[in-house]
Design an enzyme around this catalytic site. Structure first.
Site, PDB file in Angstrom:
ATOM      1  N   ASP A   1      44.493   9.689 -35.100  1.00  0.00           N
ATOM      2  CA  ASP A   1      43.602  10.536 -34.675  1.00  0.00           C
ATOM      3  C   ASP A   1      42.271   9.958 -35.167  1.00  0.00           C
ATOM      4  O   ASP A   1      42.081   8.914 -35.427  1.00  0.00           O
ATOM      5  CB  ASP A   1      43.844  12.108 -34.985  1.00  0.00           C
TER       6      ASP A   1
ATOM      7  N   LYS B   1      50.376  18.050 -37.706  1.00  0.00           N
ATOM      8  CA  LYS B   1      49.208  17.393 -38.070  1.00  0.00           C
ATOM      9  C   LYS B   1      49.023  17.147 -39.314  1.00  0.00           C
ATOM     10  O   LYS B   1      49.438  17.777 -40.326  1.00  0.00           O
ATOM     11  CB  LYS B   1      48.089  18.242 -37.574  1.00  0.00           C
TER      12      LYS B   1
HETATM   13  P1  NDP Z   1      38.084   8.050 -33.066  1.00  0.00           P
HETATM   14  O1  NDP Z   1      37.971   8.077 -34.452  1.00  0.00           O
HETATM   15  O2  NDP Z   1      38.519   6.901 -32.223  1.00  0.00           O
HETATM   16  O3  NDP Z   1      36.666   8.153 -32.366  1.00  0.00           O
HETATM   17  C1  NDP Z   1      36.019   9.540 -32.445  1.00  0.00           C
HETATM   18  C2  NDP Z   1      34.499   9.742 -31.829  1.00  0.00           C
HETATM   19  O4  NDP Z   1      34.131  10.886 -31.871  1.00  0.00           O
HETATM   20  C3  NDP Z   1      33.621   8.523 -32.293  1.00  0.00           C
HETATM   21  O5  NDP Z   1      32.937   8.198 -31.288  1.00  0.00           O
HETATM   22  C4  NDP Z   1      33.004   9.599 -33.307  1.00  0.00           C
HETATM   23  O6  NDP Z   1      31.653   9.076 -33.667  1.00  0.00           O
HETATM   24  C5  NDP Z   1      32.898  10.771 -32.491  1.00  0.00           C
HETATM   25  N1  NDP Z   1      32.835  11.962 -33.610  1.00  0.00           N
HETATM   26  C6  NDP Z   1      33.746  12.262 -34.511  1.00  0.00           C
HETATM   27  N2  NDP Z   1      33.429  13.483 -35.310  1.00  0.00           N
HETATM   28  C7  NDP Z   1      32.202  13.677 -34.481  1.00  0.00           C
HETATM   29  C8  NDP Z   1      31.456  14.709 -34.720  1.00  0.00           C
HETATM   30  N3  NDP Z   1      31.762  15.736 -35.770  1.00  0.00           N
HETATM   31  N4  NDP Z   1      30.253  14.928 -33.830  1.00  0.00           N
HETATM   32  C9  NDP Z   1      30.142  14.043 -32.931  1.00  0.00           C
HETATM   33  N5  NDP Z   1      30.704  13.051 -32.794  1.00  0.00           N
HETATM   34  C10 NDP Z   1      32.011  12.943 -33.456  1.00  0.00           C
HETATM   35  O7  NDP Z   1      38.853   9.323 -32.625  1.00  0.00           O
HETATM   36  P2  NDP Z   1      39.801   9.479 -31.219  1.00  0.00           P
HETATM   37  O8  NDP Z   1      39.005   8.916 -30.108  1.00  0.00           O
HETATM   38  O9  NDP Z   1      41.082   8.795 -31.326  1.00  0.00           O
HETATM   39  O10 NDP Z   1      39.936  11.083 -31.167  1.00  0.00           O
HETATM   40  C11 NDP Z   1      38.852  11.714 -30.420  1.00  0.00           C
HETATM   41  C12 NDP Z   1      39.345  13.128 -30.079  1.00  0.00           C
HETATM   42  O11 NDP Z   1      40.167  13.267 -29.290  1.00  0.00           O
HETATM   43  C13 NDP Z   1      39.770  14.167 -31.274  1.00  0.00           C
HETATM   44  O12 NDP Z   1      39.442  15.355 -30.936  1.00  0.00           O
HETATM   45  C14 NDP Z   1      41.132  13.729 -31.588  1.00  0.00           C
HETATM   46  O13 NDP Z   1      41.966  14.759 -32.182  1.00  0.00           O
HETATM   47  C15 NDP Z   1      41.501  13.664 -30.033  1.00  0.00           C
HETATM   48  N6  NDP Z   1      42.807  13.185 -29.584  1.00  0.00           N
HETATM   49  C16 NDP Z   1      43.207  12.035 -30.052  1.00  0.00           C
HETATM   50  C17 NDP Z   1      44.230  11.280 -29.709  1.00  0.00           C
HETATM   51  C18 NDP Z   1      44.489   9.857 -30.130  1.00  0.00           C
HETATM   52  O14 NDP Z   1      45.644   9.395 -29.452  1.00  0.00           O
HETATM   53  N7  NDP Z   1      43.795   9.330 -30.777  1.00  0.00           N
HETATM   54  C19 NDP Z   1      45.325  11.947 -28.827  1.00  0.00           C
HETATM   55  C20 NDP Z   1      44.863  13.321 -28.164  1.00  0.00           C
HETATM   56  C21 NDP Z   1      43.568  13.751 -28.773  1.00  0.00           C
HETATM   57  P3  NDP Z   1      31.213   8.235 -35.077  1.00  0.00           P
HETATM   58  O15 NDP Z   1      32.005   7.040 -34.911  1.00  0.00           O
HETATM   59  O16 NDP Z   1      29.753   8.339 -35.209  1.00  0.00           O
HETATM   60  O17 NDP Z   1      31.831   9.106 -35.978  1.00  0.00           O
HETATM   61  O1  2IT Z   2      46.150  14.895 -30.959  1.00  0.00           O
HETATM   62  C1  2IT Z   2      46.839  14.309 -30.533  1.00  0.00           C
HETATM   63  O2  2IT Z   2      47.850  14.515 -29.605  1.00  0.00           O
HETATM   64  C2  2IT Z   2      47.052  12.758 -31.249  1.00  0.00           C
HETATM   65  N1  2IT Z   2      46.235  12.701 -32.259  1.00  0.00           N
HETATM   66  C3  2IT Z   2      48.248  12.105 -31.011  1.00  0.00           C
HETATM   67  C4  2IT Z   2      49.500  12.366 -31.880  1.00  0.00           C
HETATM   68  C5  2IT Z   2      50.459  11.332 -31.785  1.00  0.00           C
HETATM   69  O3  2IT Z   2      51.510  11.585 -32.634  1.00  0.00           O
HETATM   70  O4  2IT Z   2      50.413  10.281 -30.984  1.00  0.00           O
END
Ligand code: NDP
Ligand code: 2IT
Length: 448
Positions: A168, A128
């Protein structure tokens, strides 16, 4: 509470060595607790220090990132890459750009990634990275200059067979594009060093939707196998409105559930008619606007300040898809009191440890993130395959593989839980199933 002497000692040492890293210690403790019965039956793990090695990153770099804003002012951020475990494949995991990023958050995410990647059945190790840079409110040019400065250091640590970052929080298609452009310029190679790339330059169809869709494929299989039920007609709440939340909500709707609330870091919206996802995707993905704008475009919906209040919205299934520790014990109690049937973790470690334990003590299905959100990294690994073959697969082909991987992740967790005498406990099941593969690979490769 750990009973086993060896694991107690491992955890005591971890606490001393990682003081001030609460998220990392939270993730470690959960895994050690789950593995206790397995570790007792396998003395070779202690002889070979497998647990000590598992919680110590193979390598971790931290670096200065200097960039210039549109007014010519310089800024300094901190960049990280944690290369946690390469027992089953090259390091693989996303990059997070968010002001809260620190060593603890990087390490908990890298640690969780080891197990998640193992559950995908694909050959990828855990890593990461990220930065405390905040893309919110920055112009595209500022984001580009930051990404170029970040990659100017990161490029020497990564490679298509070494370490393959992706997105992420705060890192989506725009950031991956700028990062890839700078990597290519410095390395003079066009290869699969990053995933989540744009479709015209080596990205996989279906990667954008993969995490969210995968969460729902997992949830669907869980409802079928553990409740003899489906998501049809269920009322759902999805926190967050980023990449994961939007496509989780989309697939939930497709499977017949009604998503009535979503949030961002400022507040949440409730729409009893079901969230209009065309409007939500336009607002959050295209315009990068606040979620509060939704109520101006969709009559009958309401906005409430403060994101944690979303857990007071009555629902059958809750999908926390924003960030770590966004759902506390009191929220868990409120959800259960309101009739919750299932909690499916979309974000990484969104529930605090006491919230998880509470859910597990209740007649509620609980899907842990390292199994339920493995679809994103799984399709990243499929992107790596396509890049290595200089090929590209259709959306249907990728989606069929994703579905198969998520169904398998559920059954690996479910079966391992049953074998440990913890039937239905997918937290234990996911940790044990993932660990067996990683530890066997570590043992086979000798001391390193
Ligand atoms: P994005 O940046 O696309 O979206 C994040 C969302 O979460 C936004 O709506 C944001 O709001 C909100 N957010 C972020 N930080 C906070 C906080 N401290 N308190 C409240 N709301 C918060 O990220 P992703 O959708 O990619 O990721 C979301 C989660 O999923 C994370 O935990 C990530 O690690 C996990 N994840 C992501 C993957 C991926 O492929 N992208 C894969 C697997 C897991 P705002 O815009 O107001 O900041
Ligand atoms: O938390 C996760 O699994 C991710 N942000 C996706 C990682 C990846 O390599 O696609």
């Amino acid at each position: 509470m750990l009973q086993n002497k060896y694991l107690q000692e491992v955890y005591r040492t971890a606490e001393a060595r990682n003081a001030g890293q609460p998220e990392f210690l939270q993730a470690v403790l959960e895994v050690l607790e789950s593995l206790e019965p397995y570790v007792e039956k396998h003395p070779e793990l202690q002889e070979n220090c497998i647990m000590e090695r598992l919680i110590e990153p193979e390598r971790m770099v931290s670096f200065r990132v200097v960039w210039e804003d549109d007014k010519g002012q310089a800024h300094v951020n901190r960049g990280f890459r944690v290369q946690f475990n390469s027992a089953i494949g090259p390091y693989k995991g996303g990059l997070r750009f968010h002001p809260s990023v620190n060593e603890s958050i990087m390490k908990f995410l890298g640690f969780e990634q080891i197990f998640k990647n193992s559950l995908t059945t694909l050959p990828i190790g855990g890593g990461k990275g990220g930065s405390d840079f905040d893309p919110h409110g920055k112009t595209d040019k500022e984001v580009m200059r930051f990404c170029q400065a970040f990659m100017t250091e990161l490029y020497r640590h990564i490679g298509p067979e070494t370490d393959v970052p992706a997105g992420d929080i705060g890192v989506g298609a725009r950031e991956i594009g700028y990062l890839f452009g700078q990597y290519k310029r410095i390395a003079n190679e066009f290869n699969g060093v990053l995933t989540g790339k744009g479709i015209p330059y080596g990205g996989s169809l279906g990667r954008k939707e993969a995490t969210g869709y995968g969460i729902l494929y997992f949830a669907d299989e869980m409802f079928r196998c553990m409740k003899n039920d489906t998501l049809q007609g269920k009322i759902a709440v999805v926190s967050g409105s980023g990449n994961v939340a939007l496509y989780a909500a989309e697939k939930a709707t497709e499977l017949g559930a009604k998503v009535i609330a979503m949030s961002d870091s400022q507040g949440y919206v409730v729409d009893e008619n079901g969230i209009n996802l065309d409007v939500m995707i336009q607002l959050k993905e295209v315009e990068r606007a606040r979620i509060s704008e939704y109520v101006k475009r969709v009559p009958g919906s309401r906005y409430v300040e403060g994101c944690r209040g979303i857990w007071s919205v009555k629902c059958d299934v809750a999908f926390p898809c924003a960030t770590q520790n966004e759902l506390h014990l009191e929220d868990a109690q409120t959800l259960v009191k309101n009739g919750l049937q299932a909690l499916v973790e979309g974000a990484n470690m969104p529930c605090t440890a006491d919230a998880v334990n509470y859910f597990l003590s209740q007649p509620v299905l609980f899907a842990p993130s390292k199994a339920a959100n493995a679809g994103g990294v799984a399709v990243s690994a499929l992107e790596m395959s396509q890049n290595a073959m200089h090929d590209s697969w259709t959306t249907e082909e990728v989606d069929a593989r994703l579905k198969k991987i998520m169904v398998s992740a559920f059954h690996q967790a479910y079966d391992a839980a049953r074998e440990c005498g913890k039937e239905g406990n997918l937290v234990v099941g996911a940790n044990v199933a993932a660990f067996i593969k990683v530890s066997q690979a570590m043992l086979a490769q000798g001391l390193n």
